[in-house]
Each structure stands twice: as C-alpha cells, then as structure tokens.
Design an enzyme around this catalytic site. Sequence first.
Site, PDB file in Angstrom:
ATOM      1  N   THR A   1      14.950 -49.629  -0.647  1.00  0.00           N
ATOM      2  CA  THR A   1      13.621 -49.376  -1.191  1.00  0.00           C
ATOM      3  C   THR A   1      13.598 -48.192  -2.134  1.00  0.00           C
ATOM      4  O   THR A   1      14.536 -47.401  -2.181  1.00  0.00           O
ATOM      5  CB  THR A   1      12.608 -49.131  -0.053  1.00  0.00           C
ATOM      6  OG1 THR A   1      11.313 -49.370  -0.552  1.00  0.00           O
ATOM      7  CG2 THR A   1      12.689 -47.740   0.497  1.00  0.00           C
TER       8      THR A   1
ATOM      9  N   LYS B   1       5.403 -51.645   1.555  1.00  0.00           N
ATOM     10  CA  LYS B   1       5.944 -50.411   2.121  1.00  0.00           C
ATOM     11  C   LYS B   1       5.046 -49.217   1.840  1.00  0.00           C
ATOM     12  O   LYS B   1       5.361 -48.102   2.214  1.00  0.00           O
ATOM     13  CB  LYS B   1       7.332 -50.151   1.564  1.00  0.00           C
ATOM     14  CG  LYS B   1       8.299 -51.269   1.878  1.00  0.00           C
ATOM     15  CD  LYS B   1       9.593 -51.032   1.166  1.00  0.00           C
ATOM     16  CE  LYS B   1      10.397 -52.286   1.103  1.00  0.00           C
ATOM     17  NZ  LYS B   1      11.561 -52.140   0.256  1.00  0.00           N
TER      18      LYS B   1
ATOM     19  N   GLY C   1       4.015 -44.134   2.265  1.00  0.00           N
ATOM     20  CA  GLY C   1       5.075 -45.053   1.886  1.00  0.00           C
ATOM     21  C   GLY C   1       6.341 -44.677   2.634  1.00  0.00           C
ATOM     22  O   GLY C   1       6.556 -43.506   2.930  1.00  0.00           O
TER      23      GLY C   1
ATOM     24  N   SER D   1      16.700 -45.561  -1.780  1.00  0.00           N
ATOM     25  CA  SER D   1      17.951 -45.775  -2.503  1.00  0.00           C
ATOM     26  C   SER D   1      17.795 -45.619  -4.008  1.00  0.00           C
ATOM     27  O   SER D   1      18.723 -45.208  -4.683  1.00  0.00           O
ATOM     28  CB  SER D   1      18.522 -47.158  -2.171  1.00  0.00           C
ATOM     29  OG  SER D   1      17.590 -48.155  -2.498  1.00  0.00           O
TER      30      SER D   1
ATOM     31  N   ALA E   1      14.028 -50.143 -10.506  1.00  0.00           N
ATOM     32  CA  ALA E   1      14.309 -51.560 -10.257  1.00  0.00           C
ATOM     33  C   ALA E   1      15.411 -52.085 -11.180  1.00  0.00           C
ATOM     34  O   ALA E   1      16.196 -52.949 -10.780  1.00  0.00           O
ATOM     35  CB  ALA E   1      13.037 -52.389 -10.432  1.00  0.00           C
TER      36      ALA E   1
ATOM     37  N   CYS F   1      18.778 -49.836  -9.555  1.00  0.00           N
ATOM     38  CA  CYS F   1      19.145 -49.872  -8.133  1.00  0.00           C
ATOM     39  C   CYS F   1      19.081 -51.307  -7.603  1.00  0.00           C
ATOM     40  O   CYS F   1      18.025 -51.935  -7.651  1.00  0.00           O
ATOM     41  CB  CYS F   1      18.193 -48.979  -7.336  1.00  0.00           C
ATOM     42  SG  CYS F   1      18.509 -49.017  -5.551  1.00  0.00           S
TER      43      CYS F   1
ATOM     44  N   THR G   1      16.330 -52.211  -4.991  1.00  0.00           N
ATOM     45  CA  THR G   1      14.940 -52.025  -5.415  1.00  0.00           C
ATOM     46  C   THR G   1      14.556 -53.173  -6.337  1.00  0.00           C
ATOM     47  O   THR G   1      15.327 -53.530  -7.217  1.00  0.00           O
ATOM     48  CB  THR G   1      14.798 -50.685  -6.171  1.00  0.00           C
ATOM     49  OG1 THR G   1      15.207 -49.624  -5.316  1.00  0.00           O
ATOM     50  CG2 THR G   1      13.371 -50.447  -6.627  1.00  0.00           C
TER      51      THR G   1
END
Length: 191
Positions: A17, A49, A62, A145, A176, A179, A182
């Site tokens: 995440t 989340k 979160g 992450s 995004a 990673c 993500t």
Amino acid sequence: MTASDMSAHGLIPWHGTTIIGVRRDGRTIIAGDGQVSMGNTVMKPNARKVRRIGEGGKVVAGFAGATADAFTLFERLEKKLEQHGGQLLRAAVELTKDWRTDKYLRNLEALMIVADADNLLVLTGNGDVLEPEERGGTVIAAIGSGGNYALAAARAISDYETDPELIATKAMQVAADVCVFTNDRVTVETV
C-alpha cells in the site's frame, strides 16, 4: 530475530500500500491506494485503506500493513477517541502507549496516518506519534511500500501547487507508477 522483532526495529518494509497525508491552507487530505497483495499476487484491487472514524467522522485514518491488524488499530483508536472526548492527539498517544506495551498489540504489523482539523500524525508500533514538519506552508506524511515515492513527489509538487488534494492525488499517481505494491485506485478523504 522474529518478524515482530524486525518490525519493532523498523527492519520490515511495508508492502501492499501507499498512504499519504497532505495539509495546507487549513485542509488535510489523506489518500490511499486500493491494492492488497499477498507476496507478488494482487488479491484485491479496490480495498478502502482510508476511512473516517470517531464520533461524526471527524478523524480520518489510513493504514499500511496487515489488514486485520489495521482494523484492530482502527477499533482501538475509536475507543481512545471516545475516552478522550474526541481529542486526536491525546487518543493517539494513549493508543501508541498500549501498542508498544501490550503483548497482543505489540505484535501488530501496521502503520497509520491519522488526521483531524488540527493534527496530521503518523502512528507506529514503536510508540511513536510523529508530527511531520511543515515545509513551505505544507505538511506531508507518507507510509507504506510506495510511501517514499509519494513523499518525494508531493514535496516536489508542493513547490508549485497549493491544492492539497491535487498534491496528494498526483503523488499517489507517481507512487502507483513506480511501486508494484501500489495501484491507481485511490480513496481520498478530506478533513
């Protein structure tokens, strides 16, 4: 050294995440992606989340880390908010005390970003309640992450962008793209 010991010493990278919090001009945004991974497999692409908690949803939280652990922490934080009249800072300090000292809680593997109208905080199982530093009128915190990617992107974007929601969503796009844990299915909540 066990996984819990490694986690307590900050040695386990959090996979699965990215959560970012951005405060500017009296508005705070918390955004998080929706990907849940088990190893290298995407188990769910649209998890929430980031959510509102506490009386009237005045607190946004979160999480990064194990989902069941995060739900336990959400519940505990809500109880602390009730006990302390909705005062987030006090509730956060009490939660992290318990998180660090309680046999059950100290094994939980998660990090949290929480915010209300006055505070943006990062909570850890080490007993930390971290208040990120303001830089150029903007306060930014990121975990997970992809947290470092989102943090770096948000800092760069905040040099020319003033809308905290735009800063957060653009930073999440960068995370995004970089990673693998993500994704681009972002939940955004505003305080």
